[in-house]
Design a protein around this motif. Sequence first.
Motif, PDB file in Angstrom:
ATOM      1  N   VAL A   1      42.515  17.704  -6.610  1.00 10.26           N
ATOM      2  CA  VAL A   1      42.195  17.370  -7.995  1.00 10.26           C
ATOM      3  C   VAL A   1      41.598  18.591  -8.678  1.00 10.26           C
ATOM      4  CG1 VAL A   1      40.924  15.818  -9.511  1.00 10.26           C
ATOM      5  CG2 VAL A   1      41.749  14.994  -7.290  1.00 10.26           C
ATOM      6  N   THR A   2      42.182  19.002  -9.786  1.00  8.77           N
ATOM      7  CA  THR A   2      41.652  20.133 -10.549  1.00  8.77           C
ATOM      8  C   THR A   2      40.345  19.731 -11.231  1.00  8.77           C
ATOM      9  OG1 THR A   2      43.875  21.006 -10.935  1.00  8.77           O
ATOM     10  CG2 THR A   2      42.129  21.766 -12.417  1.00  8.77           C
ATOM     11  N   LEU A   3      39.325  20.565 -11.082  1.00 10.67           N
ATOM     12  CA  LEU A   3      38.020  20.317 -11.697  1.00 10.67           C
ATOM     13  C   LEU A   3      37.821  21.303 -12.841  1.00 10.67           C
ATOM     14  CD1 LEU A   3      35.827  19.899  -8.473  1.00 10.67           C
ATOM     15  CD2 LEU A   3      37.108  18.149  -9.725  1.00 10.67           C
ATOM     16  N   PRO A   4      37.792  20.833 -14.089  1.00 16.26           N
ATOM     17  CA  PRO A   4      37.623  21.762 -15.228  1.00 16.26           C
ATOM     18  C   PRO A   4      36.304  22.526 -15.132  1.00 16.26           C
ATOM     19  CG  PRO A   4      38.316  19.579 -15.977  1.00 16.26           C
ATOM     20  CD  PRO A   4      37.936  19.435 -14.544  1.00 16.26           C
ATOM     21  N   THR A   5      36.376  23.843 -15.165  1.00 11.54           N
ATOM     22  CA  THR A   5      35.156  24.649 -15.040  1.00 11.54           C
ATOM     23  C   THR A   5      34.255  24.512 -16.266  1.00 11.54           C
ATOM     24  OG1 THR A   5      36.391  26.562 -15.896  1.00 11.54           O
ATOM     25  CG2 THR A   5      36.252  26.306 -13.505  1.00 11.54           C
ATOM     26  N   ARG A   6      34.789  24.054 -17.398  1.00 16.34           N
ATOM     27  CA  ARG A   6      33.953  23.864 -18.580  1.00 16.34           C
ATOM     28  C   ARG A   6      32.937  22.738 -18.373  1.00 16.34           C
ATOM     29  NH1 ARG A   6      35.886  19.330 -21.027  1.00 16.34           N
ATOM     30  NH2 ARG A   6      38.003  18.705 -20.451  1.00 16.34           N
ATOM     31  N   LEU A   7      33.192  21.865 -17.393  1.00 14.65           N
ATOM     32  CA  LEU A   7      32.271  20.765 -17.123  1.00 14.65           C
ATOM     33  C   LEU A   7      31.170  21.145 -16.140  1.00 14.65           C
ATOM     34  CD1 LEU A   7      34.802  17.795 -16.738  1.00 14.65           C
ATOM     35  CD2 LEU A   7      33.484  18.441 -18.765  1.00 14.65           C
TER      36      LEU A   7
END
Length: 645
Positions: free
Chosen positions: A366-372
């Motif tokens: 699952v890709t985890l958005p780095t902006r979060l």
Amino acid sequence: MTQKARQWALWVAGLLWCCGPTAVHAAEVISLQRLGYDRSVLLQGANPRLDIGIPAPLNGVDPEASFVQLRLDPSPVLKPTSTVRVLINEELMGLFLVRDLRQEPVVRVPIPSLARSERFITLSVQPFLSISDDICADLNTGNLLLTVGRDSFFELAPLVPDATVAGFLGRLYPQVTLVVPADLTPEAAEAALWLYSLLSHLFPQTPILWSNRPKQGAQVILEPANFTPHLQHQITPEGSRLRVAARREAILALYEEWKRAGLVSRGIQVTRVADLERALRANRLSLRELGIVDPLLRGFGSQSLVFNFNLSQLGGRPRDLAAQLDVIMNPVDGRVGDRLTGYVFLNGVLLRTYNLTGRTQLNETVTLPTRLLRRFNQLELRFDYGASPGNCQGSLTPLTLQVRSDSSGFIWSGYQAPTGELQEIPAVLRGSGQVWVGDPQLLPAAAYLVGALSRLAARPLLPTLEVLPKEEANLETGNFAWQVIVAGPDQVELNSPIRLGSQFEIINPLNRQVALAAQPQENLGLLQYFLLKGKPNLWLSWWGSDPALAERLSRGLADPRTRLANQLQGNVLTAYAAAPDLTQVQSWDLTPAGYRVRYPGRFSWQLLLWQYRYWLVLLLALLLAVGAWNTYQRLARRPESPTLS
């Protein structure tokens, strides 16, 4: 001395030898608050579970005097026959009815004798809650609740006082004092800085006090470099004492052996220790490396597995971060109407959903958005098990699910460059570091600051220590990856967010209101974070005539009870001080998109442009419109007819 008198003296000496340590080494009380539970723990669902582990005394516990006291408050609507099981190291030690807990919520369960191989004491609270005979209806009410009070505690009475070095490191203390001599050589000063940083890392929930005088309670005493053995633990009537030689090798050995069972002697002589700097990892961190070992869920309704991680454990702010999930489960039969749905959250934001009905495995990336991402992050796996109405009564097969910790974890492709915001501290403090102090008297302030950062880091920060020269030093060059500066405003001149050479004001650029004004008669502590040639820099200083402000601010950051270090934002921290406390602690964003700094008496064309930007934009638009109109008129004019001469 007669034979009878000699026998009497030997008997008294033997009695003191046998009984003396027991009297000194009293039972240790460890509350949930000391373990980091600031609030009571709320358990929700039909059969939730709470597991808490603490290190066991090396020589075992006295089962007659060791126990766990719990406060268990059930929801008032629960069925009286609902039960709560309490297990110690998977051994059932107590079974309580909700009916009895309503009368007396405080219960006490004994801690049994431990096997020789057991290094931890694991408490497991396992409620089995219901309101009616319909488990589905009970779950939908949301009232299947049990609260474990934060005033619950362990009380451990060791069989034999543990005078090993591991015995000192394995205990939990309300406070640890680092006793440092008043006059230190440069080598001993750096050893003291390292030792404070290491203690802050090894005892993240314990305040570490820097002192020049012995105090009551647990102490770590910095001894001369020629002290032998290099590491020694002593038990005295005033408390435990760990003596450490002021040598790099001794401090590194203390860290290298911390998680091992090798510290089994009262004193250790260090010969050689491998370098602390680790080899570059392959941009992967498994759940096992995070200390999470094959977590298991078993129950009904909505259940969650929560994995906490921070940027320091990832080595910085990553690029292209993803979570690898390897989950096995018993199949849910969709043919009879049962259903199972999985959700993936990052810091409360839903990323993915899965229909897991009929499946026995979830193997996904699952890709985890780095902006979060924040300094501290939470990955949550939630599983909703909904039984069909016909299966809600009688014996309902619970969902059993386990995450494989070796094949689950985080992967990333590299790291983002530092941005100059305090949120990325201490994750970006990788590699060799340098600490500058303007005066040797500022060493405690530097130690508190480095300790506060080391408390949050994945490994202790062990930088080199230098005293600023009297002549102006060029701090922008040097063979270091990051640096910390603790010095007065007249000792350092850097391109920091706030120039401390004169009076300054922090203003809101939107309404031009002054948010903070540093008056000449006021005392103010400041911590600034900025980048020099792409390298992270932290400058701890003060405004006014009291250098003690720097130490007071850094001591507040180092105290885990204040949680100041966990809440750092922006790039500047200011604090007024009313001895001995800090007041009006504020974080400021002084980047181009945030607040502005104004220096009264100085002309600032950047601030002037920002204040009148709308008028300037309007004026520029008018000039462009006039220019466009003039151009149009010249181009649109009819050509004159040629005249015949």
